[in-house]
Design a protein around this motif. Structure first.
Motif, PDB file in Angstrom:
ATOM      1  N   SER A 205      67.184  89.083 126.295  1.00 50.71           N
ATOM      2  CA  SER A 205      66.666  87.812 125.780  1.00 50.71           C
ATOM      3  C   SER A 205      65.389  88.020 124.979  1.00 50.71           C
ATOM      4  N   ARG A 206      64.537  88.930 125.434  1.00 46.49           N
ATOM      5  CA  ARG A 206      63.309  89.230 124.688  1.00 46.49           C
ATOM      6  C   ARG A 206      63.634  89.767 123.293  1.00 46.49           C
ATOM      7  N   ILE A 207      64.544  90.739 123.259  1.00 44.54           N
ATOM      8  CA  ILE A 207      64.895  91.361 121.984  1.00 44.54           C
ATOM      9  C   ILE A 207      65.533  90.338 121.058  1.00 44.54           C
ATOM     10  N   ALA A 208      66.429  89.510 121.595  1.00 43.73           N
ATOM     11  CA  ALA A 208      67.094  88.487 120.773  1.00 43.73           C
ATOM     12  C   ALA A 208      66.082  87.512 120.173  1.00 43.73           C
ATOM     13  N   ARG A 209      65.135  87.081 120.986  1.00 33.12           N
ATOM     14  CA  ARG A 209      64.115  86.149 120.464  1.00 33.12           C
ATOM     15  C   ARG A 209      63.298  86.789 119.358  1.00 33.12           C
TER      16      ARG A 209
ATOM     17  N   VAL B  80      62.870  96.562 118.455  1.00 35.22           N
ATOM     18  CA  VAL B  80      63.181  96.840 119.856  1.00 35.22           C
ATOM     19  C   VAL B  80      62.020  97.566 120.526  1.00 35.22           C
ATOM     20  N   ARG B  81      61.472  98.557 119.836  1.00 27.21           N
ATOM     21  CA  ARG B  81      60.376  99.343 120.419  1.00 27.21           C
ATOM     22  C   ARG B  81      59.164  98.463 120.722  1.00 27.21           C
ATOM     23  N   GLU B  82      58.858  97.549 119.820  1.00 29.61           N
ATOM     24  CA  GLU B  82      57.691  96.693 120.007  1.00 29.61           C
ATOM     25  C   GLU B  82      57.932  95.607 121.055  1.00 29.61           C
ATOM     26  N   THR B  83      59.189  95.307 121.328  1.00 32.65           N
ATOM     27  CA  THR B  83      59.524  94.217 122.255  1.00 32.65           C
ATOM     28  C   THR B  83      59.607  94.685 123.698  1.00 32.65           C
ATOM     29  N   ILE B  84      60.142  95.877 123.906  1.00 32.28           N
ATOM     30  CA  ILE B  84      60.330  96.387 125.261  1.00 32.28           C
ATOM     31  C   ILE B  84      58.984  96.828 125.841  1.00 32.28           C
TER      32      ILE B  84
END
Length: 328
Positions: A174-178, A199-203
């Motif tokens: 959900s984080r990555i999708a947003r 992805v790298r910045e979100t995880i």
């Protein structure tokens, strides 16, 4: 511009696959004459070994990738009298079997070597790899369908979350999708490097430090969605089982858990005793597992061919009428 890396194509668990398919030829073929279908032809490594090992066998190779078909046909040109290439997704296997099988050449075996091929990963123009800069295409058949970039541009947050969670088993789906939806408002997401960075910045940082590249699961999920891989596999398995002649063998190599679970479930359902009128349920079986569980590659093969590290090999045989009478 397409840049294909030079690599030595090495079919995984090749000798074991050829031996298992040979059991079907022995059961079904008359003086070795039988039909085999390589449902995921790729560059034709397994098919070449089949044609070398069984000189009376005819083989049909299915692939949706026209580039792979062309390269495999070139590789197998000395077997052109016994080899036919078919451009299709492999859930058309029932139609292929009906077209090319016959009383003289019954279907003795089907091989499915699942997932993305080495050629597709190594061609930077295809966009499959998170380790190389490329346009986000990811289509195995580049002549039709939407690209990964199209999905990233069009799908809602909820739809992207479902794809990442279901096909990538991504805990931060959900984080990555947003973040994808937020980022595309600023500029289209069209390259592999853009997606990797998102992805790298979100995880969270602790999660980035283990398990390899954090974008791996996102790229897997998008590739599966673009190519409808699980839907095709789900459709193809029962068709392949039904198309086999009695005594024939289905061999499947899976490289990730989602595929392997579908194969395992289909095989478990196939070996469950079938009910026939007037015969107790427990006395009739239609299929028999040739491998208990799944086989893995040995250390020597993995060292020589790293792709073999994740393989799970399963095989099943359609029982002949004689085997059914003997309760095998």
């Amino acid at each position: 511009m397409s840049q294909s890396a030079t690599f030595a194509h090495q079919p995984v668990l090749a000798e074991r696959c050829i031996a298992l398919l040979g059991q079907g030829i022995k059961q079904v073929g008359r003086e070795g004459r039988a039909l085999l279908i390589d449902a995921t032809l790729g560059l034709g490594g397994h098919s070449e070994l089949v044609l070398q090992t069984y000189p009376q066998v005819r083989l049909v190779g299915i692939d949706r990738d026209k580039q792979a078909l062309a390269r495999a046909a070139k590789r197998l040109r000395e077997y052109s009298e016994r080899f036919t290439a078919v451009h299709a997704t492999y859930d058309a296997i029932d139609q292929v079997a009906a077209t090319y099988g016959s009383e003289e050449y019954p279907l003795a075996g089907v091989l499915m070597d699942l997932g993305v091929s080495s050629m597709q990963l190594d061609d930077t123009a295809r966009g499959f790899s998170y380790a190389r800069e490329a346009d986000l295409d990811m289509r195995m058949d580049q002549s039709s369908g939407k690209t990964a970039a199209d999905l990233l541009a069009e799908l809602s947050t909820a739809e992207l979350t479902e794809i990442l969670r279901q096909y990538g088993e991504e805990k931060f789906a959900s984080r990555i999708a947003r973040e994808i939806v937020r980022a595309r408002e600023e500029s289209p997401i069209t390259s592999s490097s853009q997606l990797v960075e998102i992805v790298r910045e979100t995880i969270p940082a602790p999660a980035r430090r283990k398990g390899g590249n954090p974008a791996k699961r996102t790229f897997q999920a998008l590739r599966i969605a673009v190519n409808q891989e699980l839907k095709i596999l789900r459709n193809a398995l029962p068709k392949a089982l039904q198309a086999l002649s009695p005594g024939g063998v289905l061999v499947v190599e899976a490289y990730q858990s989602l595929e392997d679970r579908l194969v395992k479930r289909a095989f478990q359902q196939a070996v469950a005793p079938a009910a026939l009128e007037g015969i107790p349920l427990t006395e009739v079986k239609t299929f028999q597992l040739l491998i208990n569980g799944a086989e893995k590659a040995g250390e020597a093969e993995i060292e020589n061919n790293p792709r073999a590290a994740s393989v799970r090999l399963r095989a099943i045989r359609k029982l002949s009428a004689q085997a059914e009478r003997n309760g095998e």
